[in-house]
Design an enzyme around this catalytic site. Structure first.
Site, short mmCIF file in Angstrom:
data_model
loop_
_atom_site.label_atom_id
_atom_site.label_comp_id
_atom_site.label_asym_id
_atom_site.label_seq_id
_atom_site.Cartn_x
_atom_site.Cartn_y
_atom_site.Cartn_z
N ASP A 15 -3.91 5.68 7.74
CA ASP A 15 -5.32 5.78 7.34
C ASP A 15 -6.07 6.89 8.06
O ASP A 15 -7.11 6.66 8.68
CB ASP A 15 -6.04 4.44 7.59
N GLU A 187 -10.44 1.49 -2.49
CA GLU A 187 -10.79 1.28 -1.08
C GLU A 187 -10.85 2.65 -0.40
O GLU A 187 -10.79 3.69 -1.04
CB GLU A 187 -9.74 0.39 -0.41
#
Length: 537
Positions: A15, A187
């Protein structure tokens, strides 16, 4: 410059969020249940990266005791507003089942080294938060919105609201500005502004093999947002033979020379079962702005294994042996432990040794003494020397290759019937029960006192333990194990549910509750080039 080979942050570095401040680039990545929270790497050339800081280091910032596996710190967002650094993150307290508990926080610092502030709580309506600093001085907070009733779906879109830094809270109206595409599971939002356009970069498709980066834009920050002509600007979902899989969750940066790059999450699967033993890693792609004011990936949307960046990687550093000694009060920055901010209860470093105090069993979600570093190579050797004097089978310490409570290999010094012995304990793909695999390999009796050298080798998918007593040479103990189970695909959850990566390190448990200590003299991590490692850097 010759191209470098992806990934730029090998091993569990998921991420990525990137920011450039002057000549310096910084990438923040998720750490999940591993303490301290968030890893921030630094580079000046986009090729060579050094871990410089873990910003969440104290109890007032982060306490993850009780956080299940693959919970904790999700998807940090690192930005700079011209004055100071801002770090936004989620501390996930539950993720399985119908509910997710996802408190979001902000910390700040005048410099990347800190000091980092205590957190400001923002909201809990969804995870993957980020902060956008508009050129009019306003700050905007975005995160995915979750709906446990699934009307129409759990991942309900991306929500925008203004953040007042003086009041330390969200203010004004909030709006769902983007509900994603038909790939679903929207997301990981990041907002940018360029040429009068607001750009919203999101992740979609889950974090598995359907993962993708989706781009949308609007003239108004509130929308409506139109989707990129390619829809997904980066993805491996339609290229199952590509070297870089699971490509998604990205962030854009403009380099000092004006070129554009996207950093993104990726995985390098091995075996016919496509297991990512190094977890989710960080890769980089060159990008460019088209005449239509849309961002495109060079040679995309499939990610490239080789990419030209301003610098050239120092390969010797990547392949060098790491020998860790314990001569200072602080652990080396490569090491992390699980969940607890109260480090003095689980370890100390003094007089050239690491002392682990036996606490709960390996795999506990509360307080276990386990200190480890990431596996960053497909093949490696690890070695340590332990001095531990258990009285029974409820006390054990040693060397572990660890993914989570459901997946680990553990060579322990323990005792049974008054006799000290070496016993291998394994938990292989044991979700949801979490049981040890039995019967155990035959234990090996060792002298009642004295240090023991413990070692392991991983060659691709094969793990082998070794030991030595006194001046003996290392000798094998137990069978060869399948190391590929230390992977996201076997991590003990349903699809898209395991998020970390393999670690190797030292552990100590005392189920009698007497906190029996184990002393470790050193720890060695030695990368090995092996013929089976198809996608090694």
């Amino acid at each position: 410059m010759p191209p470098i080979r992806n990934p730029i942050l090998p091993g569990f570095n998921a991420d990525p969020s990137i920011v450039r401040v002057g000549n310096d680039y910084y990438i923040a990545t998720s750490t999940f249940e591993w303490y301290p929270g968030v890893q921030i790497h630094h580079s000046t050339d986009l090729a060579n990266w050094d871990l410089v800081v873990h910003p969440l280091t104290r109890k007032s910032q982060l306490d993850m005791r009780g956080d299940p596996d693959s919970c904790g710190i999700w998807a940090p967002c690192l930005t700079h507003d011209g004055d100071k650094f801002w770090l936004v993150y989620t501390d996930v307290k539950r993720k399985d089942g119908s509910f997710k508990d996802t408190p979001n926080y902000i910390v700040t610092a005048p410099a990347i080294e800190g000091p980092w502030s205590d957190p400001v709580y923002v909201n809990s309506s969804g995870f993957d938060p980020s902060l956008f600093h508009d050129n009019d001085g306003k700050k905007w907070f975005v995160n995915m919105l979750q709906d446990h009733t699934r009307r129409p779906r759990f991942f309900s879109g991306i929500v925008l609201q203004e953040f007042d830094p003086t009041a330390g809270k969200l203010v004004g109206p909030k709006k769902n500005i983007f509900r994603g595409t038909d790939l679903d599971l929207v997301e990981g939002p990041h907002l940018y502004k360029r040429n009068g356009w607001y750009y919203l970069l999101t992740a979609e498709g889950g974090t598995g093999y359907e993962h993708a980066c989706t781009l949308a834009r609007s003239r108004d920050i509130w929308g409506p947002y139109e989707t990129h002509p390619q829809k997904h600007i980066l993805s491996s979902k339609d290229a199952p033979s590509a070297a870089l899989q699971r490509a998604g969750h990205g962030d854009w940066v403009e380099a000092l020379d004006g070129k554009n790059y996207l950093v993104h999450l990726t995985g390098r699967p091995i075996t016919e079962k496509r297991r990512c033993v190094l977890g989710r890693e960080t890769a980089i792609q060159e990008a460019y702005w088209g005449d239509d004011d849309w961002l495109y990936i060079k040679n995309g949307p499939i990610p490239s294994l080789y990419v030209e960046v301003p610098g050239t990687r120092d390969e010797s550093k990547y392949w060098s042996e790491q020998r860790y000694t314990f001569d200072s009060k602080a652990l080396h920055k490569d090491f992390q432990w699980l969940r607890t901010p109260e480090t003095d209860r689980i370890f100390t470093t003094d007089a050239g040794k690491l002392t682990l105090f036996g606490r709960e069993a390996i795999g506990s979600w509360f307080e276990q003494a386990l200190v480890a570093r990431r596996q960053t190579h497909f093949s490696y050797d690890a070695e340590t020397v332990v001095d531990f004097n258990p009285t029974d089978e409820r006390q054990f310490a040693g060397l572990t290759a660890y993914y989570c409570r459901y997946n680990f290999f553990y060579l322990t010094v323990t005792a049974f019937g008054g006799q000290r012995e070496l016993l291998i304990m394994t938990s292989e793909a044991s979700w949801p029960e979490g049981n040890l695999n039995m019967p155990f390999a035959e234990p090996v009796q060792i002298p009642k006192e004295g240090k023991v050298k413990l070692a392991l080798t991983i060659r691709g998918v094969e793990l082998q333990f070794f030991y030595a007593v006194g001046d003996e040479e290392l000798k094998k103990i137990g069978p060869a194990f399948d190391a590929s189970i230390l992977s996201d695909e076997c991590g003990g959850h349903q699809v898209h549910g395991s998020f970390t990566g393999a670690f190797v390190g030292m552990a100590c448990s005392d189920l009698n509750g007497t906190a029996l200590p184990a002393d470790f003299d050193y720890f060695v991590y030695r990368p090995v080039k092996h013929e089976s490692d198809r996608y090694e850097i």
